[in-house]
Design a protein around this motif. Structure first.
Motif, PDB file in Angstrom:
ATOM      1  N   LEU A   1       7.653 -32.354 -16.236  1.00 54.37           N
ATOM      2  CA  LEU A   1       8.551 -31.210 -16.291  1.00 54.37           C
ATOM      3  C   LEU A   1       7.876 -29.936 -15.791  1.00 54.37           C
ATOM      4  CD1 LEU A   1      11.424 -30.445 -17.018  1.00 54.37           C
ATOM      5  CD2 LEU A   1      10.652 -30.023 -19.356  1.00 54.37           C
ATOM      6  N   VAL A   2       6.610 -29.748 -16.121  1.00 52.83           N
ATOM      7  CA  VAL A   2       5.866 -28.586 -15.606  1.00 52.83           C
ATOM      8  C   VAL A   2       5.806 -28.661 -14.080  1.00 52.83           C
ATOM      9  CG1 VAL A   2       3.616 -27.438 -15.516  1.00 52.83           C
ATOM     10  CG2 VAL A   2       4.518 -28.232 -17.717  1.00 52.83           C
ATOM     11  N   ARG A   3       5.478 -29.841 -13.552  1.00 53.89           N
ATOM     12  CA  ARG A   3       5.421 -30.006 -12.089  1.00 53.89           C
ATOM     13  C   ARG A   3       6.773 -29.696 -11.451  1.00 53.89           C
ATOM     14  NH1 ARG A   3       2.974 -35.427 -13.313  1.00 53.89           N
ATOM     15  NH2 ARG A   3       0.736 -35.094 -13.300  1.00 53.89           N
ATOM     16  N   GLN A   4       7.835 -30.272 -12.020  1.00 52.94           N
ATOM     17  CA  GLN A   4       9.183 -30.067 -11.480  1.00 52.94           C
ATOM     18  C   GLN A   4       9.588 -28.601 -11.529  1.00 52.94           C
ATOM     19  OE1 GLN A   4      11.906 -32.555 -13.655  1.00 52.94           O
ATOM     20  NE2 GLN A   4      10.690 -34.395 -13.293  1.00 52.94           N
ATOM     21  N   ALA A   5       9.287 -27.939 -12.631  1.00 52.39           N
ATOM     22  CA  ALA A   5       9.672 -26.539 -12.784  1.00 52.39           C
ATOM     23  C   ALA A   5       9.003 -25.652 -11.745  1.00 52.39           C
ATOM     24  CB  ALA A   5       9.335 -26.047 -14.189  1.00 52.39           C
ATOM     25  N   LEU A   6       7.716 -25.861 -11.512  1.00 53.13           N
ATOM     26  CA  LEU A   6       7.014 -25.006 -10.550  1.00 53.13           C
ATOM     27  C   LEU A   6       7.430 -25.331  -9.116  1.00 53.13           C
ATOM     28  CD1 LEU A   6       3.589 -24.695 -12.356  1.00 53.13           C
ATOM     29  CD2 LEU A   6       5.480 -23.050 -12.262  1.00 53.13           C
ATOM     30  N   ALA A   7       7.749 -26.587  -8.837  1.00 54.90           N
ATOM     31  CA  ALA A   7       8.289 -26.942  -7.518  1.00 54.90           C
ATOM     32  C   ALA A   7       9.662 -26.292  -7.329  1.00 54.90           C
ATOM     33  CB  ALA A   7       8.378 -28.456  -7.369  1.00 54.90           C
ATOM     34  N   CYS A   8      10.474 -26.291  -8.375  1.00 49.70           N
ATOM     35  CA  CYS A   8      11.789 -25.656  -8.325  1.00 49.70           C
ATOM     36  C   CYS A   8      11.649 -24.143  -8.145  1.00 49.70           C
ATOM     37  CB  CYS A   8      12.565 -25.983  -9.593  1.00 49.70           C
ATOM     38  SG  CYS A   8      14.253 -25.350  -9.606  1.00 49.70           S
ATOM     39  N   ALA A   9      10.688 -23.542  -8.836  1.00 50.87           N
ATOM     40  CA  ALA A   9      10.445 -22.105  -8.697  1.00 50.87           C
ATOM     41  C   ALA A   9      10.153 -21.748  -7.243  1.00 50.87           C
ATOM     42  CB  ALA A   9       9.285 -21.675  -9.594  1.00 50.87           C
ATOM     43  N   ALA A  10       9.381 -22.587  -6.572  1.00 52.90           N
ATOM     44  CA  ALA A  10       9.066 -22.348  -5.159  1.00 52.90           C
ATOM     45  C   ALA A  10      10.313 -22.520  -4.283  1.00 52.90           C
ATOM     46  CB  ALA A  10       7.956 -23.295  -4.700  1.00 52.90           C
TER      47      ALA A  10
ATOM     48  N   ASP B   1      -3.762 -29.033 -21.598  1.00 50.82           N
ATOM     49  CA  ASP B   1      -3.117 -30.276 -21.161  1.00 50.82           C
ATOM     50  C   ASP B   1      -1.981 -30.051 -20.169  1.00 50.82           C
ATOM     51  OD1 ASP B   1      -1.537 -29.090 -23.079  1.00 50.82           O
ATOM     52  OD2 ASP B   1      -1.088 -30.946 -24.145  1.00 50.82           O
ATOM     53  N   TRP B   2      -1.924 -28.879 -19.573  1.00 49.81           N
ATOM     54  CA  TRP B   2      -0.969 -28.617 -18.497  1.00 49.81           C
ATOM     55  C   TRP B   2      -1.575 -29.100 -17.182  1.00 49.81           C
ATOM     56  CZ3 TRP B   2       3.102 -24.457 -18.534  1.00 49.81           C
ATOM     57  CH2 TRP B   2       3.525 -24.151 -19.826  1.00 49.81           C
ATOM     58  N   PRO B   3      -0.765 -29.492 -16.212  1.00 47.10           N
ATOM     59  CA  PRO B   3      -1.296 -29.976 -14.924  1.00 47.10           C
ATOM     60  C   PRO B   3      -1.568 -28.848 -13.924  1.00 47.10           C
ATOM     61  CG  PRO B   3       1.069 -30.249 -14.923  1.00 47.10           C
ATOM     62  CD  PRO B   3       0.690 -29.707 -16.295  1.00 47.10           C
ATOM     63  N   LEU B   4      -1.995 -27.696 -14.410  1.00 45.26           N
ATOM     64  CA  LEU B   4      -2.115 -26.513 -13.553  1.00 45.26           C
ATOM     65  C   LEU B   4      -3.217 -26.602 -12.505  1.00 45.26           C
ATOM     66  CD1 LEU B   4      -1.512 -23.726 -16.217  1.00 45.26           C
ATOM     67  CD2 LEU B   4       0.126 -24.706 -14.593  1.00 45.26           C
ATOM     68  N   GLY B   5      -4.156 -27.503 -12.679  1.00 49.79           N
ATOM     69  CA  GLY B   5      -5.222 -27.648 -11.695  1.00 49.79           C
ATOM     70  C   GLY B   5      -4.918 -28.665 -10.616  1.00 49.79           C
ATOM     71  N   GLU B   6      -3.797 -29.352 -10.728  1.00 47.10           N
ATOM     72  CA  GLU B   6      -3.447 -30.363  -9.733  1.00 47.10           C
ATOM     73  C   GLU B   6      -3.100 -29.710  -8.401  1.00 47.10           C
ATOM     74  OE1 GLU B   6      -0.252 -32.754 -11.212  1.00 47.10           O
ATOM     75  OE2 GLU B   6      -1.482 -33.602 -12.825  1.00 47.10           O
ATOM     76  N   ARG B   7      -3.487 -30.390  -7.339  1.00 48.97           N
ATOM     77  CA  ARG B   7      -3.218 -29.868  -5.992  1.00 48.97           C
ATOM     78  C   ARG B   7      -1.728 -29.579  -5.784  1.00 48.97           C
ATOM     79  NH1 ARG B   7      -6.572 -30.061  -1.921  1.00 48.97           N
ATOM     80  NH2 ARG B   7      -7.746 -31.759  -2.847  1.00 48.97           N
ATOM     81  N   ALA B   8      -0.847 -30.498  -6.190  1.00 48.07           N
ATOM     82  CA  ALA B   8       0.590 -30.320  -5.975  1.00 48.07           C
ATOM     83  C   ALA B   8       1.130 -29.101  -6.738  1.00 48.07           C
ATOM     84  CB  ALA B   8       1.349 -31.578  -6.404  1.00 48.07           C
ATOM     85  N   VAL B   9       0.623 -28.855  -7.944  1.00 48.78           N
ATOM     86  CA  VAL B   9       1.077 -27.714  -8.731  1.00 48.78           C
ATOM     87  C   VAL B   9       0.621 -26.407  -8.083  1.00 48.78           C
ATOM     88  CG1 VAL B   9       0.830 -26.539 -10.952  1.00 48.78           C
ATOM     89  CG2 VAL B   9       1.251 -29.008 -10.881  1.00 48.78           C
ATOM     90  N   VAL B  10      -0.615 -26.355  -7.651  1.00 43.89           N
ATOM     91  CA  VAL B  10      -1.113 -25.145  -6.993  1.00 43.89           C
ATOM     92  C   VAL B  10      -0.393 -24.937  -5.655  1.00 43.89           C
ATOM     93  CG1 VAL B  10      -3.158 -24.014  -6.023  1.00 43.89           C
ATOM     94  CG2 VAL B  10      -3.307 -25.213  -8.214  1.00 43.89           C
ATOM     95  N   GLU B  11      -0.057 -26.018  -4.963  1.00 42.28           N
ATOM     96  CA  GLU B  11       0.727 -25.888  -3.729  1.00 42.28           C
ATOM     97  C   GLU B  11       2.120 -25.329  -4.024  1.00 42.28           C
ATOM     98  OE1 GLU B  11       0.517 -29.781  -1.953  1.00 42.28           O
ATOM     99  OE2 GLU B  11      -1.496 -29.414  -1.149  1.00 42.28           O
ATOM    100  N   SER B  12       2.718 -25.739  -5.138  1.00 40.60           N
ATOM    101  CA  SER B  12       4.009 -25.166  -5.533  1.00 40.60           C
ATOM    102  C   SER B  12       3.877 -23.675  -5.806  1.00 40.60           C
ATOM    103  CB  SER B  12       4.549 -25.869  -6.779  1.00 40.60           C
ATOM    104  OG  SER B  12       4.942 -27.189  -6.486  1.00 40.60           O
ATOM    105  N   LEU B  13       2.827 -23.291  -6.530  1.00 39.20           N
ATOM    106  CA  LEU B  13       2.598 -21.865  -6.800  1.00 39.20           C
ATOM    107  C   LEU B  13       2.339 -21.101  -5.501  1.00 39.20           C
ATOM    108  CD1 LEU B  13       0.464 -22.103 -10.043  1.00 39.20           C
ATOM    109  CD2 LEU B  13       2.735 -21.054  -9.824  1.00 39.20           C
TER     110      LEU B  13
END
Length: 170
Positions: free
Chosen positions: A27-36, A52-64
């Motif tokens: 859900l965190v991943r989806q939300a940040l992708a949606c935000a973008a 325990d958030w996936p904030l360091g993942e490449r895909a999440v940082v790419e969304s940001l």
């Protein structure tokens, strides 16, 4: 099977109760992708420590990275940012690059349970009600968004600036 979404149709984020660590992380991943995708103007990310958030993942940082731009603003709020700095170096680097879009407050005077584990935006929210069991409620309801925003604002007021973009040494 889910119906296909057209290229210009927004992909709806889940609403309702979800349970489990994987559901939370997804859900965190989806939300940040949606935000973008939808160019959310304002986002608040709040958690006692974001460990325990996936904030360091490449895909999440790419969304940001895709989200970042003129007129955007993000707030991070935690009891302490130490674990975030240690466990999410990609996010720390992104924060440095986009310092002008980011505000962060540490709410050290609050207990961990008093700092909501949540994502807030003007149109959608996610709150983790039970961190250990990862019980999450996602909503587009105006009343829930308003109540969460008020609690986040109250925590923000009790916090102080933290998670600086750079650390100056002497």
């Amino acid at each position: 099977m889910e119906p296909e979404q057209g290229a210009n149709e927004p992909v709806a984020l889940p609403v309702g109760r979800l349970q489990g660590r994987q559901a939370f992380v997804d859900l965190v991943r989806q939300a940040l992708a949606c935000a973008a995708r939808e160019r959310w103007a304002h986002i608040v990310l709040s958690d006692p420590d974001f460990a325990d958030w996936p904030l360091g993942e490449r895909a999440v940082v790419e969304s940001l990275q895709a989200w970042a731009g003129r007129g955007r603003h993000i707030r991070f709020m935690a009891r302490d940012f130490g674990r975030l700095r240690e466990e999410h170096p990609r996010l720390v680097q992104w924060r440095t690059t986009w310092a002008h879009l980011v505000e962060a407050h540490a709410c050290r005077a609050l207990s961990g349970v008093d700092v909501p584990s949540a994502i807030w935006s003007p149109g959608w929210t996610m709150e983790r009600l039970d961190i250990d069991r990862c019980t999450v409620v996602a909503s587009t309801e105006s009343e829930r968004r308003t109540q969460l925003h008020e609690r986040l604002q109250a925590c923000w007021q009790q916090g102080s600036p933290s998670f600086a973009a750079t650390t100056l040494g002497l």
